[in-house]
Enzyme design. Structure first.
Site, PDB file in Angstrom:
ATOM      1  N   MET A 100       0.400  11.774  -0.713  1.00 41.31           N
ATOM      2  CA  MET A 100      -0.308  12.930  -0.126  1.00 41.31           C
ATOM      3  C   MET A 100       0.203  14.227  -0.726  1.00 41.31           C
ATOM      4  SD  MET A 100      -0.085  11.871   3.834  1.00 41.31           S
ATOM      5  CE  MET A 100      -0.557  10.253   4.398  1.00 41.31           C
ATOM      6  N   HIS A 123      -2.594   4.646  -3.171  1.00 39.22           N
ATOM      7  CA  HIS A 123      -3.698   5.376  -2.548  1.00 39.22           C
ATOM      8  C   HIS A 123      -3.432   6.874  -2.713  1.00 39.22           C
ATOM      9  CE1 HIS A 123      -5.884   6.294   1.545  1.00 39.22           C
ATOM     10  NE2 HIS A 123      -6.497   6.838   0.522  1.00 39.22           N
ATOM     11  N   HIS A 173       0.853  -1.192   0.000  1.00 37.02           N
ATOM     12  CA  HIS A 173       0.000   0.000   0.000  1.00 37.02           C
ATOM     13  C   HIS A 173       0.889   1.242   0.000  1.00 37.02           C
ATOM     14  CE1 HIS A 173      -3.843   2.044   0.825  1.00 37.02           C
ATOM     15  NE2 HIS A 173      -3.156   2.835   1.648  1.00 37.02           N
ATOM     16  N   MET A 178     -11.971   4.356   4.721  1.00 35.23           N
ATOM     17  CA  MET A 178     -11.009   4.959   5.659  1.00 35.23           C
ATOM     18  C   MET A 178     -11.542   4.806   7.083  1.00 35.23           C
ATOM     19  SD  MET A 178      -8.403   5.977   3.924  1.00 35.23           S
ATOM     20  CE  MET A 178      -7.537   6.579   5.378  1.00 35.23           C
ATOM     21  N   MET A 227      -4.124  10.398  -2.064  1.00 36.27           N
ATOM     22  CA  MET A 227      -4.806  11.387  -1.229  1.00 36.27           C
ATOM     23  C   MET A 227      -4.439  12.744  -1.799  1.00 36.27           C
ATOM     24  SD  MET A 227      -4.192   9.552   2.424  1.00 36.27           S
ATOM     25  CE  MET A 227      -2.880   8.538   1.817  1.00 36.27           C
ATOM     26  N   ASP A 229      -8.484   0.963   5.883  1.00 37.02           N
ATOM     27  CA  ASP A 229      -7.198   1.649   6.030  1.00 37.02           C
ATOM     28  C   ASP A 229      -7.206   2.573   7.244  1.00 37.02           C
ATOM     29  OD1 ASP A 229      -4.776   2.897   5.633  1.00 37.02           O
ATOM     30  OD2 ASP A 229      -5.307   3.840   3.735  1.00 37.02           O
TER      31      ASP A 229
HETATM   32  C1  DX5 Z   1      -3.537   7.318   6.324  1.00 40.79           C
HETATM   33  C2  DX5 Z   1      -2.991   6.334   5.332  1.00 40.79           C
HETATM   34  C3  DX5 Z   1      -2.775   4.981   5.878  1.00 40.79           C
HETATM   35  C4  DX5 Z   1      -1.761   4.889   6.984  1.00 40.79           C
HETATM   36  C5  DX5 Z   1      -2.147   3.744   7.885  1.00 40.79           C
HETATM   37  O1  DX5 Z   1      -3.807   8.494   5.703  1.00 40.79           O
HETATM   38  O2  DX5 Z   1      -3.876   6.205   4.231  1.00 40.79           O
HETATM   39  O3  DX5 Z   1      -2.492   4.029   4.850  1.00 40.79           O
HETATM   40  O4  DX5 Z   1      -0.464   4.696   6.525  1.00 40.79           O
HETATM   41  O5  DX5 Z   1      -1.302   3.727   8.970  1.00 40.79           O
HETATM   42  P1  DX5 Z   1      -1.644   2.998  10.341  1.00 40.79           P
HETATM   43  O6  DX5 Z   1      -1.788   1.540   9.998  1.00 40.79           O
HETATM   44  O7  DX5 Z   1      -0.468   3.293  11.160  1.00 40.79           O
HETATM   45  O8  DX5 Z   1      -2.915   3.575  10.850  1.00 40.79           O
HETATM   46 ZN    ZN Z   2      -3.664   4.551   2.716  1.00 41.72          ZN
END
Ligand code: DX5
Ligand code: ZN
Length: 219
Positions: free
Chosen positions: A36, A65, A32, A136, A67, A174
């Site tokens: 961002m 992913h 994954h 999420m 964002m 996630d």
């Molecule tokens: C958050 C991300 C996640 C994050 C999850 O914005 O999309 O993928 O890395 O991390 P943990 O497992 O530490 O919550």
């Molecule tokens: Zn993620």
């Protein structure tokens, strides 16, 4: 069988290549990759150059992913960098259908994500276009946040809908996944469990082993 997708956001970037090999050796098939932009979410992580460079060394499925705001601007570049699947946020796209079609046209697996405050109903019109739905369970933007149990109802609802409508999208969750809650998440219908800090904090192989174990015990 549900599976874990380690999020490299929590990796040690100084040893990223080695750590990706470690997760592969532990039997992981999906990586994954959290991108961002500092706009859709407050933080900035990494982008195409990093994906391109880890692509050279890894055969894992790259679950990217995004964002980022209006991800349609960058789909080509993420495809070229080596994404196998691209997830875009419902909240980030002015034309979600078009964005998902463009991902598919690039030969990439399309997926849609919803933030904690967005309902499953908001994406019901695109469920027939996606290979995966990402729920999420924290506000997107950082790792290490606590799991929000409200996400479980969304997973259950998505599971019911796919049965009713005979769709075959996978359900991914996630944020905040750990040994304690992984069983109930799988029971609610999730197929792919993203874990960042749960995998990379400490000894990777042991973490993956105990997450898998907790999943089995709770089944
Ligand atoms: C958050 C991300 C996640 C994050 C999850 O914005 O999309 O993928 O890395 O991390 P943990 O497992 O530490 O919550
Ligand atoms: Zn993620």
């Amino acid at each position: 069988m549900s599976e874990i997708a380690p999020s490299i956001l929590a990796a040690d970037f100084n040893r990223l290549g080695e750590q990706i090999k470690e997760v592969s050796l532990a039997g992981i098939k999906i990586l994954h990759i959290d991108v961002m932009d500092g706009m859709f979410v407050p933080s900035i992580s990494f982008g195409m150059p990093l994906i391109e460079s880890i692509r050279k060394e890894s055969n894992l499925f790259f679950d990217v992913h995004l964002m980022i705001k209006e991800p349609c601007r960058y789909l080509n570049e993420f495809a070229k960098a080596g994404a196998d699947g691209i997830t875009v946020h419902k909240e980030a796209c002015s034309d979600l259908r078009k964005t998902l079609s463009s991902i598919k046209e690039l030969g990439i697996s399309p997926s849609v994500s919803i933030n904690p405050e967005t309902s499953v109903d908001a994406i019901k019109d695109v469920l027939d276009m996606v290979d995966m739905v990402l729920v999420m369970s924290v506000s997107p933007g950082s790792g290490g946040q606590p799991f929000s149990p409200a996400a479980l109802n969304k997973v259950k609802k998505l599971d019911i809908i796919r049965k009713q409508r005979k769709l075959d999208y996978k359900i991914e969750i996630d944020g905040g996944v750990n040994k304690e809650n992984i069983g109930s998440i799988v029971k609610s219908g999730a197929d792919i469990l993203v874990s960042g800090t749960g995998v990379f904090n400490g000894i990777i192989s042991e973490n993956i082993h105990s997450l898998n174990k907790s999943m089995e015990i709770n089944l």
